[in-house]
Design a protein around this motif. Structure first.
Motif, PDB file in Angstrom:
ATOM      1  N   MET A 210      47.353  37.934 -36.539  1.00 16.47           N
ATOM      2  CA  MET A 210      46.729  38.250 -37.809  1.00 16.47           C
ATOM      3  C   MET A 210      45.608  39.282 -37.652  1.00 16.47           C
ATOM      4  N   VAL A 211      44.952  39.174 -36.505  1.00 14.38           N
ATOM      5  CA  VAL A 211      43.830  40.073 -36.246  1.00 14.38           C
ATOM      6  C   VAL A 211      44.261  41.542 -36.232  1.00 14.38           C
TER       7      VAL A 211
ATOM      8  N   ASP B  37      28.974  37.428 -39.798  1.00  9.67           N
ATOM      9  CA  ASP B  37      29.452  36.874 -41.063  1.00  9.67           C
ATOM     10  C   ASP B  37      30.957  36.610 -40.982  1.00  9.67           C
ATOM     11  N   THR B  38      31.687  37.605 -40.482  1.00  9.92           N
ATOM     12  CA  THR B  38      33.138  37.469 -40.355  1.00  9.92           C
ATOM     13  C   THR B  38      33.498  36.350 -39.386  1.00  9.92           C
ATOM     14  N   ALA B  39      32.767  36.286 -38.276  1.00 13.14           N
ATOM     15  CA  ALA B  39      33.038  35.245 -37.291  1.00 13.14           C
ATOM     16  C   ALA B  39      32.887  33.869 -37.926  1.00 13.14           C
ATOM     17  N   ILE B  40      31.838  33.697 -38.709  1.00  7.18           N
ATOM     18  CA  ILE B  40      31.596  32.390 -39.320  1.00  7.18           C
ATOM     19  C   ILE B  40      32.613  32.114 -40.433  1.00  7.18           C
ATOM     20  N   THR B  41      32.825  33.121 -41.284  1.00  4.01           N
ATOM     21  CA  THR B  41      33.743  32.926 -42.416  1.00  4.01           C
ATOM     22  C   THR B  41      35.162  32.615 -41.944  1.00  4.01           C
TER      23      THR B  41
ATOM     24  N   TYR C 154      34.891  28.555 -40.949  1.00  5.65           N
ATOM     25  CA  TYR C 154      35.340  27.938 -42.189  1.00  5.65           C
ATOM     26  C   TYR C 154      36.852  27.926 -42.311  1.00  5.65           C
ATOM     27  N   ARG C 155      37.541  28.929 -41.685  1.00  4.52           N
ATOM     28  CA  ARG C 155      38.987  29.007 -41.890  1.00  4.52           C
ATOM     29  C   ARG C 155      39.795  28.784 -40.620  1.00  4.52           C
ATOM     30  N   TYR C 156      39.134  28.384 -39.589  1.00  8.11           N
ATOM     31  CA  TYR C 156      39.795  28.063 -38.310  1.00  8.11           C
ATOM     32  C   TYR C 156      40.676  29.194 -37.785  1.00  8.11           C
ATOM     33  N   GLU C 157      40.308  30.416 -38.047  1.00  5.41           N
ATOM     34  CA  GLU C 157      41.097  31.517 -37.491  1.00  5.41           C
ATOM     35  C   GLU C 157      40.399  32.000 -36.227  1.00  5.41           C
ATOM     36  N   THR C 158      40.685  31.252 -35.158  1.00  2.00           N
ATOM     37  CA  THR C 158      39.971  31.433 -33.896  1.00  2.00           C
ATOM     38  C   THR C 158      40.111  32.849 -33.344  1.00  2.00           C
ATOM     39  N   ASP C 159      41.314  33.435 -33.508  1.00  2.00           N
ATOM     40  CA  ASP C 159      41.511  34.768 -32.916  1.00  2.00           C
ATOM     41  C   ASP C 159      40.536  35.792 -33.509  1.00  2.00           C
ATOM     42  N   ILE C 160      40.306  35.715 -34.801  1.00  2.00           N
ATOM     43  CA  ILE C 160      39.375  36.669 -35.409  1.00  2.00           C
ATOM     44  C   ILE C 160      37.957  36.437 -34.880  1.00  2.00           C
ATOM     45  N   MET C 161      37.620  35.178 -34.735  1.00  2.00           N
ATOM     46  CA  MET C 161      36.287  34.873 -34.212  1.00  2.00           C
ATOM     47  C   MET C 161      36.124  35.441 -32.790  1.00  2.00           C
ATOM     48  N   LEU C 162      37.175  35.228 -31.971  1.00  2.00           N
ATOM     49  CA  LEU C 162      37.096  35.721 -30.589  1.00  2.00           C
ATOM     50  C   LEU C 162      36.937  37.241 -30.554  1.00  2.00           C
ATOM     51  N   VAL C 163      37.694  37.909 -31.428  1.00  2.00           N
ATOM     52  CA  VAL C 163      37.604  39.368 -31.458  1.00  2.00           C
ATOM     53  C   VAL C 163      36.188  39.811 -31.875  1.00  2.00           C
ATOM     54  N   THR C 164      35.609  39.121 -32.854  1.00  2.00           N
ATOM     55  CA  THR C 164      34.238  39.513 -33.260  1.00  2.00           C
ATOM     56  C   THR C 164      33.256  39.290 -32.116  1.00  2.00           C
ATOM     57  N   VAL C 165      33.455  38.185 -31.392  1.00  2.00           N
ATOM     58  CA  VAL C 165      32.567  37.926 -30.246  1.00  2.00           C
ATOM     59  C   VAL C 165      32.726  39.039 -29.209  1.00  2.00           C
TER      60      VAL C 165
END
Lengths: 335, 225
Positions: B5-6, B180-184, B188-199
């Motif tokens: 998705m990312v 903001d994106t990492a948290i949202t 909140y939406r359990y989309e871990t891949d997006i969070m990892l990419v932001t990190v």
């Protein structure tokens, strides 16, 4: 001639935690224009505080300092700053701006008084030539040796054509050869530009090398002052004797038994006086200390002899030496 | 949900915008932080007991204010100053609104950095400048700041890194940017891949800033050659 620096009854007390520290206890001293004035003392004697009172980096607690008749304590902040441009200073650790190159360092004091950049650069280049560093203009202080750094500091000090140059232990971080070269440079500056130089040091050899006058500071007090020749030939105070003899413990120990100090001048150093004296009097002497110093271009030798116990022989020897026009004085007790 | 998705164009575009937003918040608040913090640091050094113009009252007040603000955790400060933020920006969320608490948090931090950099300057050099008749302004600008410049650049890098971290925290209250994106998406939406990419992107940003700053610091420093 009116003194260029007049120190009157200057005291300086630093507030301490439990008790106050009296760094200066009433110093009075006149320095004439064109002098190279040595101020010598052991570390902690107060000489560095004294020299900082001459440009008011330290304000005396009581007493006054007059520069060319102007009492520094009466000056406004701005006038004092203008006065300081006429009283340059060099330091033991050079205190150059490490992030500026040599040329900019020399330009800095001119920048402070508002000299145009182009004029400042031109003058800085001349000054670097005087101190023999013109090829280092674009180097940074970190790339220079100690002696070179002090030369830059001297060039910087001369930038605004000061009347007075204060040297605070300026050669103490340098080796003997470099020290000699820096002292010669200071002498040249004194002679060519007529700048009055005040040299703070703990080394007698610095004073002997170039100073015309010397003041000895001991525990915040002025122990003795005069021309270097006077003080060297006949030191009166304990502090002066200590510095002149550069006491080594051995001399102190043995000096109790009939010792004399002889001062040779140039014309008397041709004849082997001591050897002849020993041959004439037919008794041995013990040489406790002997050295030669160059004072104002004239070689002065000094020797401390321990004479035989026998009074008659000893007197004979003293008489013998006096006949040869040597300065002879008894050294009593420890020096 | 797809692991990829990312890589969807819309997400990539959003992440690209997030990077710019984060950089905007970080650089703007660091700049404003220095506008406030640099003079504060200078005042601390100058009014200190052995400073050029000792002034116990000014020093103590400044010292106290800095310590107070520094002891408030950023997340709390962020919420605490919402009324003030609204007063200045007109709203309490979004990148520009986040710059306000970021600046307030950065200034005392920067003041301390500047203070410690300026204290490193050799007292002897300051004394030499005084002996030449330099006034206070010349000593501050030419000697203190001029001689401490390498240390100041290193300090600025640390400040940038810290503020970047704070800016991500502001994501909790809708601050915008990568945090903001990492948290949202991540929280909140359990989309871990997006969070990892932001990190990863945050790490990359810090690395690049660090790299530029060390290059600059080395180029500026004339003490070692």
């Amino acid at each position: 001639m009116d003194p260029i620096i007049r120190i009157q009854n200057v005291t300086k007390t630093f507030p301490g935690k439990d008790n106050q520290v009296e760094a200066l206890k009433g110093i009075t001293l006149d320095i004439a224009p064109g002098d190279i004035y040595g101020i010598i003392g052991m570390s902690g004697a107060g000489k560095s505080t004294l020299v900082r009172c001459l440009n008011f980096l330290e304000r005396p607690t009581t007493g006054t300092v007059l520069i060319e008749g102007k009492d520094l304590s009466t000056l406004q902040e701005k006038e004092l700053r203008r006065m300081r441009t006429q009283i340059a200073m060099i330091f033991q650790h050079f205190n150059l701006l490490m992030q500026k190159n040599v040329l900019d360092n020399v330009c800095f004091p001119m920048e402070i008084v508002g000299v145009k950049k182009a004029d400042a650069v031109k003058r800085a280049k001349e000054l670097l030539q005087i101190v023999g560093l013109e090829e280092k203009a674009l180097s940074y202080p970190a790339q220079l040796s100690g002696g070179q750094k002090q030369r830059v500091a001297i060039a910087r000090a001369l930038a605004n054509n000061p009347k007075i140059l204060l040297c605070d232990e300026a050669t103490s971080a340098l080796d003997p050869t470099t020290t000699k070269a820096i002292l010669q440079l200071l002498q040249k500056i004194n002679q060519e530009f007529g700048i009055t130089i005040v040299i703070i040091t703990h080394e007698m050899r610095v004073v002997q090398e170039i100073c015309s006058h010397v003041a000895i500071i001991d525990a915040g007090e002025l122990a003795e002052h005069g021309t270097v020749e006077e003080v060297f030939k006949a030191p009166k105070s304990k502090a002066a004797k200590k510095l002149v003899f550069m006491t080594d413990e051995r001399v102190e120990e043995m000096a109790g038994k009939h010792c004399i100090r002889i001062v040779f001048t140039e014309n008397s150093s041709f004849e082997p006086v001591i050897a002849n004296m020993v041959l004439t009097c037919k008794a041995p002497v013990n040489i406790l200390l002997a050295d030669t110093k160059d004072i104002g271009g004239i070689a002065h030798g000094q020797m401390i002899l321990q004479l035989p116990e026998d009074e008659q022989t000893a007197n004979h020897m003293i008489h013998y030496l006096q006949e040869r026009k040597l300065t002879v004085e008894e050294v009593e007790g420890h020096v | 949900m797809s692991d990829l998705m990312v890589f969807e164009p819309v997400i990539l575009k959003m992440l690209g915008e997030d990077i710019l937003t984060t950089l905007y918040m970080t650089l703007a608040s660091t700049f404003l932080g220095y506008v406030l913090g640099l003079p504060m640091g200078v005042v601390l050094v100058v009014t200190a007991k052995d400073g050029l113009r000792p002034n116990a009252l000014v020093y103590k007040v400044m010292d106290f204010v800095i310590n107070i603000v520094r002891s408030v955790p950023f997340l709390i400060l962020l919420i605490l100053v919402i009324p003030f933020t609204r007063m200045i920006v007109g709203k309490s969320y979004g990148p520009t609104a986040t710059v306000v608490p970021l600046t307030l948090a950065a200034a005392p931090f920067i003041a301390r950095m500047v203070e410690s950099s300026l204290l490193e300057v050799d007292k002897g050099v300051v004394e030499a400048a005084q002996s030449m008749g330099a006034d206070l302004w010349t000593i501050i600008t030419k000697v203190l700041i001029g001689e401490a410049r390498t240390s100041l650049v290193v300090g600025a890098t640390i400040a940038l890194g810290t503020i970047l971290g704070y800016s991500a925290m502001a994501g909790v209250v809708g601050g915008g940017g990568l945090g903001d994106t990492a948290i949202t998406y991540g929280y909140y939406r359990y989309e871990t891949d997006i969070m990892l990419v932001t990190v990863l992107l945050l790490i990359l940003l810090v690395q690049i800033m660090q790299w530029i700053a060390s290059k600059l610091a080395r180029k500026l420093d004339k003490r070692l050659s």
